[in-house]
Design a protein around this motif. Structure first.
Motif, short mmCIF file in Angstrom:
data_model
loop_
_atom_site.label_atom_id
_atom_site.label_comp_id
_atom_site.label_asym_id
_atom_site.label_seq_id
_atom_site.Cartn_x
_atom_site.Cartn_y
_atom_site.Cartn_z
N ASP A 221 0.86 -1.18 0.00
CA ASP A 221 0.00 0.00 0.00
C ASP A 221 0.90 1.23 0.00
OD1 ASP A 221 -1.74 2.08 0.43
OD2 ASP A 221 -2.73 1.18 2.17
N PHE A 224 -1.56 6.35 -2.25
CA PHE A 224 -2.51 6.72 -3.30
C PHE A 224 -2.98 5.53 -4.13
CE2 PHE A 224 1.57 6.84 -5.41
CZ PHE A 224 1.31 6.35 -6.68
N ALA A 225 -2.31 4.36 -3.95
CA ALA A 225 -2.68 3.17 -4.72
C ALA A 225 -2.11 1.93 -4.05
CB ALA A 225 -2.16 3.28 -6.16
N ASP A 226 -2.66 0.79 -4.44
CA ASP A 226 -2.09 -0.50 -4.04
C ASP A 226 -1.17 -0.97 -5.16
OD1 ASP A 226 -3.53 -0.69 -1.61
OD2 ASP A 226 -5.30 -1.37 -2.72
N LEU A 249 -0.56 -0.94 -10.57
CA LEU A 249 -1.08 0.01 -9.59
C LEU A 249 -2.60 -0.02 -9.66
CD1 LEU A 249 1.27 3.06 -10.23
CD2 LEU A 249 1.44 1.42 -8.35
N ARG A 251 -6.25 1.52 -7.94
CA ARG A 251 -6.90 2.53 -7.10
C ARG A 251 -8.39 2.54 -7.44
NH1 ARG A 251 -5.71 7.30 -4.22
NH2 ARG A 251 -7.41 8.84 -4.30
N GLY A 252 -9.22 2.31 -6.45
CA GLY A 252 -10.65 2.26 -6.70
C GLY A 252 -10.99 1.17 -7.71
N ASN A 255 -7.13 0.00 -12.53
CA ASN A 255 -5.75 -0.48 -12.34
C ASN A 255 -4.99 -0.36 -13.65
OD1 ASN A 255 -5.15 -3.56 -13.39
ND2 ASN A 255 -7.33 -3.21 -13.01
#
Length: 371
Positions: A221, A224-226, A249, A251-252, A255
């Motif tokens: 993590d 701002f992103a995984d 990456l 996010r929400g 990806n």
């Protein structure tokens, strides 16, 4: 290896026999696709305008949980295909994967017909739906003269994937460590690297040689992103050495990711060994090449979409591949998935002859039945 397996199994049985539990699981999928090909004018007669393919998959798992820490499963996956340009399975039009998995606090031990750990760990471009961007079935609709896999031979003048798939599902032993600091390590030993789902031609001088693969996978993590990443290395003796890298990456609902792979022959200045048979020139040209992919994916409820790109090139010849796939899939219910896919491909061969090149668009639709 047998001693280690016996110790782990014995420990699980002794630890908590009262918690032991047996389960049997199955799954299945039938996929049908129809595509229309719009080739560039020069290649209008290379591909059929209309093509249809079918696939079947079924999996069976017998699992025994000794307790919360130890579990052993025996697995059999079956698959088959109809009207494919490339025969992508162990026996040509059909194939199988039989393997065992032992999970313990000391990691995972796998044995049998599996992909190597570098392929299992690989992170690359998001690509949803049945065509995929790596080892893509787009060749069922736009033929690629650089890739050929039949029930009798393999010919790969370029790499067809950014993950290390040279050995296919050749029988192997793999070990994966427990996760530590969001990281896992793995290693595979392949006693005989030839497998029809891989890139090696069975008549190559090195076909029966062994090999190994090692890989690392990390998830993190970063605020701002995984982020997930992977790195792999493989050596197939008397064949080639390979490196792969990947990053994604998320996010929400979005990806983005990509992968890279390089193959090279250490200490050799040729791309082809002498073989037992008179095989086509450049049949193993993949041994000196590179490939990269990039893509973006979106998921919202039952809908998934991805736009992905693959670029593959031989180091010493003009052979070159470009594939773009825009894939849309919608899960109608737990049994049915629907697909709408658009693709563009450009394949360049060793020379300018018509049969060694191809270029065009394909529009594909279809559905999967899951059970």
């Amino acid at each position: 290896m047998k001693t280690f397996l016996a110790v782990l199994l014995g420990s699980g049985i002794v630890a908590a026999p009262a918690l032991a539990e047996f389960s049997f699981n199955t799954y299945g999928r039938i996929t049908g696709l129809y595509g229309y090909t719009d080739a560039e004018k020069r290649f209008e007669n290379v591909d059929s305008k209309q093509n249809a393919t079918g696939d079947f998959e079924a999996g069976f798992e017998a699992r025994y949980d000794f307790n919360d820490d130890y579990a052993l499963s025996l697995n059999l996956d079956l698959m088959g295909g109809i009207d494919h340009e490339m025969k992508n399975y162990n026996q040509g039009a059909w194939g199988e994967e039989a393997y065992a998995i032992l999970d313990s606090p000391y990691g995972r031990l796998m044995g049998g017909q599996t992909f190597n750990v570098a392929k299992q760990f690989h992170v690359g471009a998001p690509s949803y739906g049945p065509l995929k961007i790596n080892d893509s079935n787009i060749v069922d609709f736009i033929r690629n003269p650089n890739w050929k896999r039949t029930s009798k031979e393999s010919y790969f003048a370029t790499l067809n994937s950014t993950d290390i798939n040279t050995d296919g599902v050749a029988p192997k032993i793999s070990y994966i460590t427990p996760e530590f600091y969001n990281t896992m390590l793995g290693i595979s030993y392949i006693p005989d690297a030839y497998n029809r789902r891989g890139l090696i031609n069975k008549d190559a001088k090195y076909a029966k040689k062994d090999g190994y693969a090692a890989a690392v996978y990390n998830s993190l993590d970063i605020g701002f992103a995984d982020m997930t990443s992977s790195a792999g290395y493989a050596e197939f003796h008397d064949n080639d050495k390979e490196i792969s890298l990947g990053l994604n990456l998320a996010r929400g609902n979005w990806n983005i990711g990509g992968g890279w792979r390089k193959t090279y022959i250490d200490g050799k200045d040729t791309t082809t060994f002498k073989t037992k048979k008179n095989l086509p020139e450049l049949f193993d040209n993949y041994r000196e090449g590179r490939a990269w992919d990039i893509g973006i994916g979106y998921e919202f409820g039952p809908y998934r979409a991805s736009l992905s790109y693959l670029n593959s090139k031989a180091e010493n010849t003009r052979n070159y591949d470009q594939v773009v796939i825009l894939s849309n899939s919608f899960q109608l219910n737990k049994y049915i998935d629907l697909f709408a896919i658009g693709s563009y491909a450009k394949f360049r061969g060793a020379d300018h002859e018509l049969e060694n090149n191809n270029q065009g668009y394909a529009f594909v639709t279809g559905a999967s039945l899951n059970f």
